[in-house]
Design an enzyme around this catalytic site. Structure first.
Site, PDB file in Angstrom:
ATOM      1  N   HIS A   1      38.136  34.333  40.096  1.00 54.65           N
ATOM      2  CA  HIS A   1      38.196  35.766  39.847  1.00 54.65           C
ATOM      3  C   HIS A   1      37.129  36.533  40.639  1.00 54.65           C
ATOM      4  CE1 HIS A   1      38.155  39.357  36.955  1.00 54.65           C
ATOM      5  NE2 HIS A   1      39.423  39.227  37.298  1.00 54.65           N
TER       6      HIS A   1
ATOM      7  N   LYS B   1      35.031  38.447  43.674  1.00 56.34           N
ATOM      8  CA  LYS B   1      35.283  39.386  44.758  1.00 56.34           C
ATOM      9  C   LYS B   1      34.021  39.457  45.611  1.00 56.34           C
ATOM     10  CE  LYS B   1      38.043  40.959  41.254  1.00 56.34           C
ATOM     11  NZ  LYS B   1      37.935  40.552  39.850  1.00 56.34           N
TER      12      LYS B   1
END
Length: 473
Positions: free
Chosen positions: A217, A219
């Site tokens: 998950h 970034k």
């Protein structure tokens, strides 16, 4: 023997066997939720548990983690005495938090950084594309969602231009979150010379992960080892495909020594998917002092022995003296975090939770709303953001410490997803984040206990049922 009797015996055998298997889990809440599913539907429940129930990493992943740690020891030694890798002394007020974060993440606090908060999705993409266009050696992107839309194609075009200049571009995306991009946009990116890899392929028979729903998950963007990005925003249009619901994200653009920590997180994930270790001098250039912001990078995930980000924020809430403000799109807390918030209120601390009024996931929305009554009854202030789907994941404590990154304040993010967060101490960036949180409150509706208690009975039933499945969401 009739088929009905055979099925009856199979179902009860599964119930009894799984009672022994599931109760070996270290979290009783998780075990109870799974047993609830298995006892109601033994055969489908057992299949689901086989696919999604085991959060322990396979031996291969553990061995790779051990190997990479040894390889990175030489890198740490190389930078240990570098004059620009400075461990700032923030004083006794922050000593405990700094030490705890260092022990949980195995990454030290670093001073000398410049950190800019970016609140506009278009500005983030503009800056990222500009930095890719200026890249000289490499571009590293790691994103949960990389979409095959206007934003995704724009970033891909910038990467292709970079490759044509001789820049090495490595892109790692989550196999589930970026599924459509990998099928449609990915082949043209690979043909252009971009190194594209899928993280955690969704395959019931894969051996790289124990369960198929563990997701990357994170970034992260790193350009030339000198410019870094992280936060809540994916490479996707702000609408995420919705005509009337725009996502509201927060990112930071960062320069300074802490960028090398984001680089190490990217390279660790790259190694797990490619078996390639990248530790050359041009990948880890000499760090430069670019500002005065102390930063701690905290990667988290099932490869750590404890839920390290959960431990850190629970401790921070317990130590709060004046005010705690939390923004999150998904609020499905575990018991220690919920108790920390309620205890803080009892100590006289103002605790504010800002969540979206509209959600994109029905089951998670119901589970989140199931906690509102208990929060309101304990004195926590709950605001429902009406200006879109609030996707920023932040927490500020007493206006002096900020927690910022990719992790939602829910059980899945704490225990199952691979996440990366920053801890920021004082200075303009923390002040800017507090100001942005106040703007979210201004664009929100306060939720009042008296009004919330009058919601329809069917809503209450649905929310309470979804709450029972909280550990599985």
């Amino acid at each position: 023997m009739s088929w009905s009797l055979i099925i009856y015996l199979v179902e009860w055998s599964l119930r009894l066997v799984m009672l022994l298997v599931v109760t070996r889990r270290r979290h009783p809440g998780y075990a109870m939720a799974w047993l609830l599913v298995i006892f109601f539907q033994p055969i489908p429940g057992t299949i689901l548990y086989a696919l999604f129930g085991n959060d322990r990493l396979p031996r291969r992943r553990i061995k790779l983690h051990s190997r990479l740690s040894k390889e990175f020891d030489a890198l740490r030694n190389r930078f240990a005495a570098h004059p620009n890798m400075v461990r700032p002394d923030l004083g006794p007020e922050f000593d405990e938090a700094v030490t705890m974060a260092e022990r949980l993440s195995q990454l030290g606090i670093l001073g000398g950084n410049h950190v800019k908060l970016l609140c506009n999705s278009c500005e983030v993409i503009d800056r990222l594309v500009a930095d890719i266009d200026a890249a000289k050696h490499h571009v590293h992107l790691l994103f949960y969602i990389y979409a095959n839309d206007a934003t995704g194609r724009r970033v891909a075009d910038a990467l292709i231009r970079a490759v044509q200049r001789g820049v090495v571009c490595r892109v790692l995306v989550d196999a589930a979150g970026s599924r459509q991009m990998l099928k449609r946009l990915g082949p043209s990116m690979i043909a252009a010379g971009i190194h594209l890899e899928a993280a955690l392929p969704v395959n019931p028979f894969r051996r790289r992960m124990a369960r198929i729903d563990l997701r990357n998950h994170r970034k992260i963007a790193v350009i030339d080892g000198q410019i870094g990005y992280t936060g809540s925003q994916n490479i996707v249009d702000a609408s995420y495909g919705h005509k009337d619901l725009a996502w509201k994200d927060l990112m930071v653009q960062m320069t300074g020594p802490a960028v090398l920590q984001l680089q190490s997180v990217f390279l660790e994930d790259w190694f797990y998917e490619t078996d390639t270790i990248l530790d050359a001098d041009d990948v880890f250039p000499d760090p430069k002092i670019t500002g005065d912001v102390p930063v701690q990078t905290l990667p988290s995930g099932p490869n750590y022995p404890t839920e390290n980000y959960q431990r850190l924020i629970v401790t921070a809430v317990h130590r709060a003296q004046r005010r705690v403000v939390i923004t999150t799109p998904y609020f499905v807390p575990d018991e220690p975090f919920l108790q920390a918030m309620e205890t803080a209120v009892l100590r006289g601390v103002e605790v504010v939770l800002i969540v979206p009024k509209r959600f994109d996931q029905i089951l998670v929305a119901a589970a989140s709303r199931a906690y509102y009554e208990e929060l309101l009854d304990s004195g926590v202030q709950v605001y429902q953001f009406t200006g879109g789907l609030l996707h920023a994941k932040t927490m500020t404590v007493d206006g002096t410490v900020a927690f910022f990154g990719t992790s939602n304040f829910d059980i899945r993010s704490f225990a199952l997803n691979f996440e990366v967060n920053l801890v920021l101490y004082g200075g303009q960036v923390v002040e800017d984040l507090c100001h942005q949180q106040d703007q979210y409150i201004t664009a929100s509706e306060p939720l009042l206990l008296e009004a919330w208690e009058k919601r329809p009975s069917l809503n209450v039933i649905g929310q309470n049922l979804a709450k029972l499945l909280s550990p599985l969401l």
